[in-house]
Design an enzyme around this catalytic site. Structure first.
Site, PDB file in Angstrom:
ATOM      1  N   TRP A 119       6.690   4.765  -8.210  1.00 20.91           N
ATOM      2  CA  TRP A 119       5.293   5.225  -8.940  1.00 20.91           C
ATOM      3  C   TRP A 119       4.938   6.586  -8.483  1.00 20.91           C
ATOM      4  O   TRP A 119       4.371   7.491  -9.410  1.00 20.91           O
ATOM      5  CB  TRP A 119       4.185   4.309  -8.410  1.00 20.91           C
ATOM      6  CG  TRP A 119       4.503   2.886  -8.787  1.00 20.91           C
ATOM      7  CD1 TRP A 119       4.685   1.751  -7.964  1.00 20.91           C
ATOM      8  CD2 TRP A 119       4.802   2.205 -10.183  1.00 20.91           C
ATOM      9  NE1 TRP A 119       4.944   0.532  -8.536  1.00 20.91           N
ATOM     10  CE2 TRP A 119       5.129   0.976 -10.061  1.00 20.91           C
ATOM     11  CE3 TRP A 119       5.003   2.757 -11.390  1.00 20.91           C
ATOM     12  CZ2 TRP A 119       5.521   0.049 -11.067  1.00 20.91           C
ATOM     13  CZ3 TRP A 119       5.386   2.184 -12.493  1.00 20.91           C
ATOM     14  CH2 TRP A 119       5.578   0.482 -12.284  1.00 20.91           C
ATOM     15  N   LYS A 147      -3.195  -6.105  -9.633  1.00 21.45           N
ATOM     16  CA  LYS A 147      -2.657  -6.560  -8.072  1.00 21.45           C
ATOM     17  C   LYS A 147      -3.675  -7.275  -7.378  1.00 21.45           C
ATOM     18  O   LYS A 147      -3.320  -8.286  -6.844  1.00 21.45           O
ATOM     19  CB  LYS A 147      -1.903  -5.234  -7.450  1.00 21.45           C
ATOM     20  CG  LYS A 147      -0.668  -4.655  -7.925  1.00 21.45           C
ATOM     21  CD  LYS A 147      -0.497  -4.387  -9.436  1.00 21.45           C
ATOM     22  CE  LYS A 147       0.668  -3.895  -9.832  1.00 21.45           C
ATOM     23  NZ  LYS A 147       1.203  -2.803  -9.885  1.00 21.45           N
ATOM     24  N   ASP A 160      -3.045   6.646  -5.505  1.00 18.27           N
ATOM     25  CA  ASP A 160      -2.820   5.602  -6.264  1.00 18.27           C
ATOM     26  C   ASP A 160      -2.974   4.292  -5.351  1.00 18.27           C
ATOM     27  O   ASP A 160      -2.144   4.269  -4.348  1.00 18.27           O
ATOM     28  CB  ASP A 160      -1.395   5.728  -6.976  1.00 18.27           C
ATOM     29  CG  ASP A 160      -0.946   4.593  -7.623  1.00 18.27           C
ATOM     30  OD1 ASP A 160      -1.851   3.376  -7.862  1.00 18.27           O
ATOM     31  OD2 ASP A 160       0.102   4.535  -8.285  1.00 18.27           O
TER      32      ASP A 160
HETATM   33  C1  PLP Z   1       1.981  -1.689 -10.526  1.00 20.53           C
HETATM   34  C2  PLP Z   1       1.605  -0.313 -10.105  1.00 20.53           C
HETATM   35  C3  PLP Z   1       1.624   0.871 -11.138  1.00 20.53           C
HETATM   36  C4  PLP Z   1       1.854   0.789 -12.708  1.00 20.53           C
HETATM   37  O1  PLP Z   1       0.630   0.164 -13.198  1.00 20.53           O
HETATM   38  P1  PLP Z   1       0.552   0.042 -14.713  1.00 20.53           P
HETATM   39  O2  PLP Z   1      -0.566  -0.763 -14.877  1.00 20.53           O
HETATM   40  O3  PLP Z   1       1.606  -0.834 -15.088  1.00 20.53           O
HETATM   41  O4  PLP Z   1       0.478   1.259 -15.301  1.00 20.53           O
HETATM   42  C5  PLP Z   1       1.442   2.133 -10.602  1.00 20.53           C
HETATM   43  N1  PLP Z   1       1.414   2.466  -9.148  1.00 20.53           N
HETATM   44  C6  PLP Z   1       1.341   1.296  -8.408  1.00 20.53           C
HETATM   45  C7  PLP Z   1       1.300   1.803  -6.841  1.00 20.53           C
HETATM   46  C8  PLP Z   1       1.582   0.322  -8.774  1.00 20.53           C
HETATM   47  O5  PLP Z   1       1.609  -0.815  -7.699  1.00 20.53           O
END
Ligand code: PLP
Length: 359
Positions: free
Chosen positions: A100, A194, A170
């Protein structure tokens, strides 16, 4: 049979939350409507919307000079919105600790000079690089990190000290798992699926001075933070049902004792699993102890056939979604807030039994 869901996302939600949502499914608060059927301009919905924001502010102790934006497009859309909105000097720093973080870095290259200042790709992202803040660009528009690496199971033990450069994090897979000092960040963002609720909602917590007016700079209206900030995230139709669910999750967290209680709960669960892995002769953790995530725990046996057998037998015994990410294989147990301690204990008991039978 009791099912325990170890999915990395969309992921397990608290049972109490799902039951409450089921009760209110057809009639929310005596309105005679499902939340899904409400106009986003109605008084009933507005109360749900504002309550979700107020609860998040309270639970995370968000300072007054930060705005909470409830958006769509997932964390992926933020990989573009960040450079589009924060661009001033035209450069930003990136630390690449997983897939990511790498995507946020590559995507930013479309808009500005993206500088890679550290990476852990040399060892398949099994650690967080030691950081030398002398290497950080003092004129960078922001420094981006992915705080918890969902796929590789690592987490920053301490935050990089970025001085006056806004730290952008993030937190998709660790938000609400432990208390954080929001004032240390310029922006925290997270997709909801999540640890916050169902998919469809993305939360952005942004320091007000970072909400630039980028009108006339070729940035689409929907991609401007200002559009959403100026309209209390009601410029267009927000993901109303996901916001309602997120509000229920936040109420559940509050009732459990807030983020301090979540931290204890999560540390207990992670310790049960890591302690077992460190003592096992069959399974092993893939992450250096200092960098281990509380939320995502990857592990392997070192033998692909045995990994496959384990995942299949675990599934038959009620432990579902234990396969590792398609890019790395092995196993991964995601143990977000909503995973009860009994679920982790039952998994470890099952692993011990499997180890006995397969050694
Ligand atoms: C799941 C995840 C993403 C991707 O998220 P989307 O909603 O599918 O765009 C990005 N960064 C992290 C850390 C994630 O766990």
């Amino acid at each position: 049979m009791k099912i325990y869901n170890f999915s990395a996302g969309p992921a397990v939600l608290p049972e109490e939350v799902l039951k409450r949502a089921a009760l209110e499914m057809c009639d929310h608060g005596g309105s005679g409507q499902s939340v899904m059927e409400m106009s986003h301009r109605s008084k009933e919905y507005e109360a749900i919307h504002n309550e979700c924001i107020a609860l998040l502010r309270e639970v995370m102790a968000i300072p007054d000079n930060y705005k909470v934006l409830l958006m769509q497009g997932g964390a992926h859309t933020q990989f573009d919105m960040l450079p589009l909105n924060l661009k001033k000097n035209g450069k930003a720093d990136f630390i690449v600790t997983g897939q990511w973080a790498k995507k946020a870095y590559s995507e930013a290259k479309n808009y500005l000079a993206a500088n890679l200042i550290a990476s852990s790709e040399d060892k398949t992202f099994c650690y967080i690089p030691e950081l030398d803040s002398a290497k950080f660009d003092k004129d960078a528009d922001y420094l981006h990190i992915c705080e918890n690496n969902t796929i590789f199971g690592t987490k920053y033990p301490t935050l990089p000290d970025t001085g006056d450069v806004p730290l952008v994090s993030d937190q998709s897979s660790c938000i609400l798992s432990v208390p954080v000092d929001v004032a240390k960040y310029g922006i925290i963002y997270a997709c909801a699926q999540k640890n916050m609720g169902p998919s469809g909602l993305t939360v952005v917590i942004i320091r007000e001075d970072l909400i630039q007016d980028v009108k006339g700079q070729g940035v689409p209206t929907m991609m401007q933070y200002k559009t959403h900030a100026d309209n209390n995230s009601l410029y267009n139709t927000p993901p109303t049902y996901a916001i309602y669910m997120c509000g229920l999750v936040l109420k559940w967290i509050k009732a459990k004792g807030g983020l301090a209680a979540m931290k204890l709960h999560n540390e207990k669960k992670a310790a049960i699993l890591y302690d077992y892995l460190d003592g096992s002769k069959l399974f092993k953790s893939t992450v250096e102890p200092k960098y281990r995530s509380l939320m995502n725990v990857p592990f392997v046996t070192g033998n692909e056939e045995i990994d496959k057998k384990f995942i299949a037998e675990a599934k038959a015994a009620g432990f579902v979604n234990l396969g590792g990410h398609r890019s790395v294989g092995g196993m991964r147990a995601s143990i977000y807030n909503a995973m009860p301690i009994e679920g982790v204990q039952a998994l470890v008991d099952f692993m011990a039994k499997f180890e006995k039978e397969n050694n």
